[in-house]
Design a protein around this motif. Structure first.
Motif, PDB file in Angstrom:
ATOM      1  N   ARG A  36       7.265  33.427 -27.546  1.00 13.82           N
ATOM      2  CA  ARG A  36       8.064  33.365 -28.768  1.00 13.82           C
ATOM      3  C   ARG A  36       7.760  34.546 -29.697  1.00 13.82           C
ATOM      4  O   ARG A  36       8.645  35.086 -30.364  1.00 13.82           O
ATOM      5  N   ARG A  91       5.556  39.033 -18.492  1.00 14.50           N
ATOM      6  CA  ARG A  91       4.591  37.989 -18.125  1.00 14.50           C
ATOM      7  C   ARG A  91       3.223  38.603 -17.847  1.00 14.50           C
ATOM      8  O   ARG A  91       2.199  38.078 -18.299  1.00 14.50           O
ATOM      9  N   ASP A 114       2.403  27.891 -16.678  1.00 22.22           N
ATOM     10  CA  ASP A 114       1.799  28.497 -15.480  1.00 22.22           C
ATOM     11  C   ASP A 114       0.289  28.675 -15.653  1.00 22.22           C
ATOM     12  O   ASP A 114      -0.306  29.572 -15.058  1.00 22.22           O
ATOM     13  N   ARG A 163      16.607  23.652 -20.355  1.00 19.95           N
ATOM     14  CA  ARG A 163      15.327  24.375 -20.370  1.00 19.95           C
ATOM     15  C   ARG A 163      14.483  24.022 -19.152  1.00 19.95           C
ATOM     16  O   ARG A 163      13.807  24.873 -18.585  1.00 19.95           O
TER      17      ARG A 163
HETATM   18  O1   DC Z   1       6.775  25.901 -24.747  1.00 20.62           O
HETATM   19  P1   DC Z   1       7.695  26.782 -25.535  1.00 20.62           P
HETATM   20  O2   DC Z   1       9.030  26.160 -25.812  1.00 20.62           O
HETATM   21  O3   DC Z   1       7.076  27.299 -26.795  1.00 20.62           O
HETATM   22  O4   DC Z   1       7.953  28.058 -24.596  1.00 20.62           O
HETATM   23  C1   DC Z   1       8.820  29.097 -24.967  1.00 20.62           C
HETATM   24  C2   DC Z   1       9.368  29.783 -23.708  1.00 20.62           C
HETATM   25  O5   DC Z   1       8.320  30.468 -23.023  1.00 20.62           O
HETATM   26  C3   DC Z   1       9.978  28.799 -22.692  1.00 20.62           C
HETATM   27  O6   DC Z   1      11.199  29.338 -22.204  1.00 20.62           O
HETATM   28  C4   DC Z   1       8.981  28.748 -21.573  1.00 20.62           C
HETATM   29  C5   DC Z   1       8.253  30.062 -21.676  1.00 20.62           C
HETATM   30  N1   DC Z   1       6.834  29.947 -21.291  1.00 20.62           N
HETATM   31  C6   DC Z   1       6.467  30.439 -20.071  1.00 20.62           C
HETATM   32  O7   DC Z   1       7.317  30.944 -19.329  1.00 20.62           O
HETATM   33  N2   DC Z   1       5.176  30.418 -19.688  1.00 20.62           N
HETATM   34  C7   DC Z   1       4.233  29.868 -20.480  1.00 20.62           C
HETATM   35  N3   DC Z   1       2.963  29.839 -20.071  1.00 20.62           N
HETATM   36  C8   DC Z   1       4.594  29.318 -21.733  1.00 20.62           C
HETATM   37  C9   DC Z   1       5.923  29.367 -22.109  1.00 20.62           C
END
Ligand code: DC
Length: 212
Positions: A36, A91, A114, A163
């Motif tokens: 975010r 990532r 993950d 989502r």
């Molecule tokens: O949990 P969240 O809604 O704050 O996550 C925001 C976005 O980030 C959501 O699309 C999933 C992604 N995310 C991710 O890919 N890997 C993570 N470890 C945490 C969140």
């Protein structure tokens, strides 16, 4: 002590992670806030959300100390975050920062999608928190109504299902339980019950570690 907590949107993993960090005196990182944070920085700078090298550079510049949950929880930022979370270079940059956080004493609780599979495969305890989409939508709905807002249950449910699909079907680090994760289905649990169940798993692991 390193605790990895994964699960879908609105599963209660964030609340659980905060409570466990407080109980065991560990640091806590909500890794969703890192995705975010990158999304918000791009939006604020008027930069595109579909340029991987621009997003990667922004991810490298992210300061984990400056992540403000209240600001970053806006719906539009979540949507933008899910777009840049599919980019492998973004990532990798964020996973490097998350790992550095995880190994800093005295240990940490990390929550995300993950953590047990990619970020901290050697975590002492891995929890995979789930609840049905309907239960998660109802929790979100109650949260919004309790905060004085008005919410549309059907819209929230559709959003959660969208989502879930995006998180589980993406090619880069999709949401799935690690092979050695403890499954915690909170569909019929309140947060206190989930907290007690998670604490029991962690306490058992601590006893085992101290015995060895
Ligand atoms: O949990 P969240 O809604 O704050 O996550 C925001 C976005 O980030 C959501 O699309 C999933 C992604 N995310 C991710 O890919 N890997 C993570 N470890 C945490 C969140």
């Amino acid at each position: 002590m390193l605790i990895a907590i994964d699960g879908p949107a609105a599963s209660g993993k964030g609340t659980l992670a905060r409570k466990l960090a407080a109980r065991y005196g560990l640091r806590h990182l909500d890794t969703g806030l890192t995705y975010r944070g990158v999304a918000k920085a791009l939006l604020d700078a008027g930069l595109p959300l579909d340029d991987e090298s621009v997003a990667e550079e922004t991810a490298h510049g992210l300061d984990l100390g400056g992540l403000d949950r209240a600001v970053l929880s806006a719906h539009g930022i979540g949507e933008a975050a899910s777009k840049i979370a599919v980019m492998p270079a973004v990532r990798q940059a964020l996973v490097d920062k998350q790992r550095a956080f995880a190994v800093t004493p005295p240990g940490a609780v990390l929550d995300g999608r993950d953590i047990g599979t990619v970020v901290c495969p050697d975590a002492d305890v891995k929890l995979y928190v789930i609840a049905t989409a309907e239960v998660r939508a109802a929790r979100r709905w109650r949260e919004i109504e309790a905060g004085g807002g008005t919410a549309d249950y059907a819209g929230i449910l559709a959003d959660i299902q969208r989502r879930d699909a995006r998180d589980t079907e993406r090619a880069a680090s999709p949401l799935k339980p690690a092979q050695d994760a403890h499954l915690l289905d909170t569909s019929e649990m309140d947060i206190e019950t989930a907290f007690r169940a998670a604490s029991a798993i962690i306490d058992a692991k601590r006893i085992e570690r101290n015995a060895n």
